[in-house]
Scaffold this active site. Structure first.
Site, PDB file in Angstrom:
ATOM      1  N   LYS A 139      62.567  47.581 102.605  1.00 51.81           N
ATOM      2  CA  LYS A 139      63.712  47.479 101.477  1.00 51.81           C
ATOM      3  C   LYS A 139      65.014  48.108 101.561  1.00 51.81           C
ATOM      4  O   LYS A 139      66.297  47.743 100.819  1.00 51.81           O
ATOM      5  CB  LYS A 139      62.681  48.473 100.487  1.00 51.81           C
ATOM      6  CG  LYS A 139      61.676  47.691 100.148  1.00 51.81           C
ATOM      7  CD  LYS A 139      60.672  48.025  98.859  1.00 51.81           C
ATOM      8  CE  LYS A 139      60.150  47.743  98.430  1.00 51.81           C
ATOM      9  NZ  LYS A 139      59.424  48.483  97.022  1.00 51.81           N
ATOM     10  N   ASP A 152      61.941  45.421  91.096  1.00 51.47           N
ATOM     11  CA  ASP A 152      60.710  47.623  90.804  1.00 51.47           C
ATOM     12  C   ASP A 152      61.838  47.785  89.051  1.00 51.47           C
ATOM     13  O   ASP A 152      60.604  48.129  88.645  1.00 51.47           O
ATOM     14  CB  ASP A 152      61.301  48.304  92.219  1.00 51.47           C
ATOM     15  CG  ASP A 152      60.199  47.513  93.126  1.00 51.47           C
ATOM     16  OD1 ASP A 152      59.606  46.683  93.379  1.00 51.47           O
ATOM     17  OD2 ASP A 152      60.659  47.611  94.161  1.00 51.47           O
ATOM     18  N   THR A 189      58.932  67.803  98.456  1.00 52.63           N
ATOM     19  CA  THR A 189      59.959  68.285  98.999  1.00 52.63           C
ATOM     20  C   THR A 189      61.559  68.893  98.475  1.00 52.63           C
ATOM     21  O   THR A 189      62.093  67.690  97.668  1.00 52.63           O
ATOM     22  CB  THR A 189      60.607  67.491 100.257  1.00 52.63           C
ATOM     23  OG1 THR A 189      59.383  67.323 100.867  1.00 52.63           O
ATOM     24  CG2 THR A 189      61.645  67.772 101.107  1.00 52.63           C
ATOM     25  N   GLU A 230      64.880  69.818  98.719  1.00 52.02           N
ATOM     26  CA  GLU A 230      65.634  69.083  98.646  1.00 52.02           C
ATOM     27  C   GLU A 230      65.633  67.645  98.652  1.00 52.02           C
ATOM     28  O   GLU A 230      66.657  66.968  97.767  1.00 52.02           O
ATOM     29  CB  GLU A 230      66.272  69.093  99.836  1.00 52.02           C
ATOM     30  CG  GLU A 230      66.191  70.109 100.635  1.00 52.02           C
ATOM     31  CD  GLU A 230      64.726  70.958 100.995  1.00 52.02           C
ATOM     32  OE1 GLU A 230      64.445  70.352 101.349  1.00 52.02           O
ATOM     33  OE2 GLU A 230      64.621  71.878 100.515  1.00 52.02           O
TER      34      GLU A 230
HETATM   35  P1  ATR Z   1      57.029  54.969  98.048  1.00 48.87           P
HETATM   36  O1  ATR Z   1      58.292  54.397  98.627  1.00 48.87           O
HETATM   37  O2  ATR Z   1      56.023  54.701  97.869  1.00 48.87           O
HETATM   38  O3  ATR Z   1      57.651  56.297  97.397  1.00 48.87           O
HETATM   39  P2  ATR Z   1      58.058  57.106  99.628  1.00 48.87           P
HETATM   40  O4  ATR Z   1      59.619  56.976 100.207  1.00 48.87           O
HETATM   41  O5  ATR Z   1      57.224  57.529 101.865  1.00 48.87           O
HETATM   42  O6  ATR Z   1      57.286  56.190  99.539  1.00 48.87           O
HETATM   43  O7  ATR Z   1      57.633  58.629  99.277  1.00 48.87           O
HETATM   44  C1  ATR Z   1      56.277  59.003  98.906  1.00 48.87           C
HETATM   45  C2  ATR Z   1      56.709  60.114  97.673  1.00 48.87           C
HETATM   46  O8  ATR Z   1      55.274  61.407  97.967  1.00 48.87           O
HETATM   47  C3  ATR Z   1      57.337  61.665  98.610  1.00 48.87           C
HETATM   48  O9  ATR Z   1      58.065  61.631  97.148  1.00 48.87           O
HETATM   49  C4  ATR Z   1      56.810  62.319  99.089  1.00 48.87           C
HETATM   50  O10 ATR Z   1      56.697  63.338  98.927  1.00 48.87           O
HETATM   51  P3  ATR Z   1      57.972  64.390  99.970  1.00 48.87           P
HETATM   52  O11 ATR Z   1      59.195  63.836  99.421  1.00 48.87           O
HETATM   53  O12 ATR Z   1      57.451  65.696 100.197  1.00 48.87           O
HETATM   54  O13 ATR Z   1      57.158  63.695 101.583  1.00 48.87           O
HETATM   55  C5  ATR Z   1      55.544  62.356  98.234  1.00 48.87           C
HETATM   56  N1  ATR Z   1      53.972  63.166  98.554  1.00 48.87           N
HETATM   57  C6  ATR Z   1      53.480  62.247 100.098  1.00 48.87           C
HETATM   58  N2  ATR Z   1      52.476  63.074 100.114  1.00 48.87           N
HETATM   59  C7  ATR Z   1      52.208  64.269  99.463  1.00 48.87           C
HETATM   60  C8  ATR Z   1      51.726  65.272  99.087  1.00 48.87           C
HETATM   61  N3  ATR Z   1      50.456  65.522  99.741  1.00 48.87           N
HETATM   62  N4  ATR Z   1      51.670  66.174  98.096  1.00 48.87           N
HETATM   63  C9  ATR Z   1      52.603  65.553  96.739  1.00 48.87           C
HETATM   64  N5  ATR Z   1      53.976  64.879  97.414  1.00 48.87           N
HETATM   65  C10 ATR Z   1      53.576  64.139  98.472  1.00 48.87           C
END
Ligand code: ATR
Length: 294
Positions: free
Chosen positions: A80, A115, A163, A165
């Site tokens: 994407k 989306d 995260t 940031e």
């Molecule tokens: P998508 O395109 O489906 O949004 P992504 O860009 O990988 O996928 O984003 C996944 C989201 O789930 C992110 O906000 C991620 O948090 P981080 O930015 O800190 O990685 C969140 N996420 C994934 N695993 C997590 C966990 N165990 N606890 C909290 N947040 C999580």
């Protein structure tokens, strides 16, 4: 109509218009079931085919799709973001979100993002469109589309992410794209969640926490109370009811899963490709059947 029945009912001839999906991998996609059911429901001589394209060959694949005369494509993980730099033109939504999930092929290749509009249609269908301030859990690709969609209709945002940031960066990008409503961002912790939960009137989970096969997990820390009747829209649709949705319902709130968004982003792509009003109910039914068949 079952997915297997749809599969065998497609007859491809020299007149058939082709559309498809670029992804890597594509084995588990239910988009072919959804779109082929839509074409069948309207008696259209169109066919939707998934293509597994590794990232290193995306540019080449795009040229091939164009040369083969396909009418349009969907794009999914991990393509994407890369497509933003490979298409000839971008819709304002795709540019602002920084991701393309739908391509319209013609003399030029135009990148769209359905989306955001798909999310808003699903939100409206769930009767959750009235929010003044929304809490978004997560700051990944899905959060970008949801944040853009909500801001575009004047909703204030609080973005909390594991995260911190990433939350701050998303807030900054959204403020630049759509100046106006307030956007706050912070790290997702029990104290930040407890502080903002009472002042929001919609909660959207865009994280992958609670998605199968990790259906036992929940992005909402157990020490924070879910805020009473604040509606929850969870973008996850496998399982149909996440632990977070169950928590919201137990607190007296309404909860919707992400199936509606999946269907409406597909319906919007269908509109772009065909210029025809999509048979949304047939698309939803095909998705439900495909998910049940697993
Ligand atoms: P998508 O395109 O489906 O949004 P992504 O860009 O990988 O996928 O984003 C996944 C989201 O789930 C992110 O906000 C991620 O948090 P981080 O930015 O800190 O990685 C969140 N996420 C994934 N695993 C997590 C966990 N165990 N606890 C909290 N947040 C999580």
């Amino acid at each position: 109509m079952s997915v297997s029945r749809i599969r065998t009912s497609v007859t491809v001839t020299g007149h058939t218009q082709m559309v498809g999906l670029l992804g890597w991998p594509v084995e588990h996609t239910i988009s072919p079931a959804m779109h082929n059911a839509a074409f069948a429901a309207l008696g259209m001589d169109w066919c939707y085919v998934p293509f597994a394209v590794p990232p290193a060959r995306l540019k080449e694949a795009l040229r091939g799709v164009s040369a083969l005369g396909l009418r349009g494509m969907n794009a999914t993980v991990p393509h994407k973001q890369a497509l933003v730099h490979l298409v000839d033109e971008l819709s304002p939504e795709a540019r602002a979100i920084g991701a393309v999930n739908t391509l319209l092929m013609g003399d030029k290749i135009r990148g769209h993002n359905t989306d955001a509009s798909g999310f808003l249609r699903a939100l409206s269908e769930a009767h959750m469109s009235e929010a003044d301030t929304a809490l978004i859990l997560g700051a990944g690709g899905a959060a970008r589309a949801v944040g853009y969609a909500l801001l575009s209709r004047g909703t204030r945002l609080v973005i909390l992410n594991r995260t911190g940031e990433r939350a701050t960066a998303l807030a900054s990008d959204l403020r630049k794209a759509l100046p106006g409503p307030q956007v706050d961002a912070s790290v997702l912790r029990p104290e930040t969640l407890a502080a903002c939960a009472p002042r929001v009137d919609l909660i959207v989970n865009t994280t992958i926490v609670g998605m199968s096969p990790q259906a036992g997990e929940c992005p909402w820390p157990s020490e924070v109370a879910y805020p009473g009747s604040v509606p929850l829209f969870d973008l996850i649709y496998t399982p149909r009811e996440t632990r977070l949705m169950a928590l919201a319902r137990q607190s007296g709130a309404r909860a919707a899963n992400g199936l509606g968004m999946l269907v409406h982003q597909g319906a919007e792509a269908f509109r772009l490709w065909t210029g025809t009003e999509p048979p949304v109910d047939a698309m939803r039914e095909a998705c439900q059947d495909a998910l049940e068949e697993g």
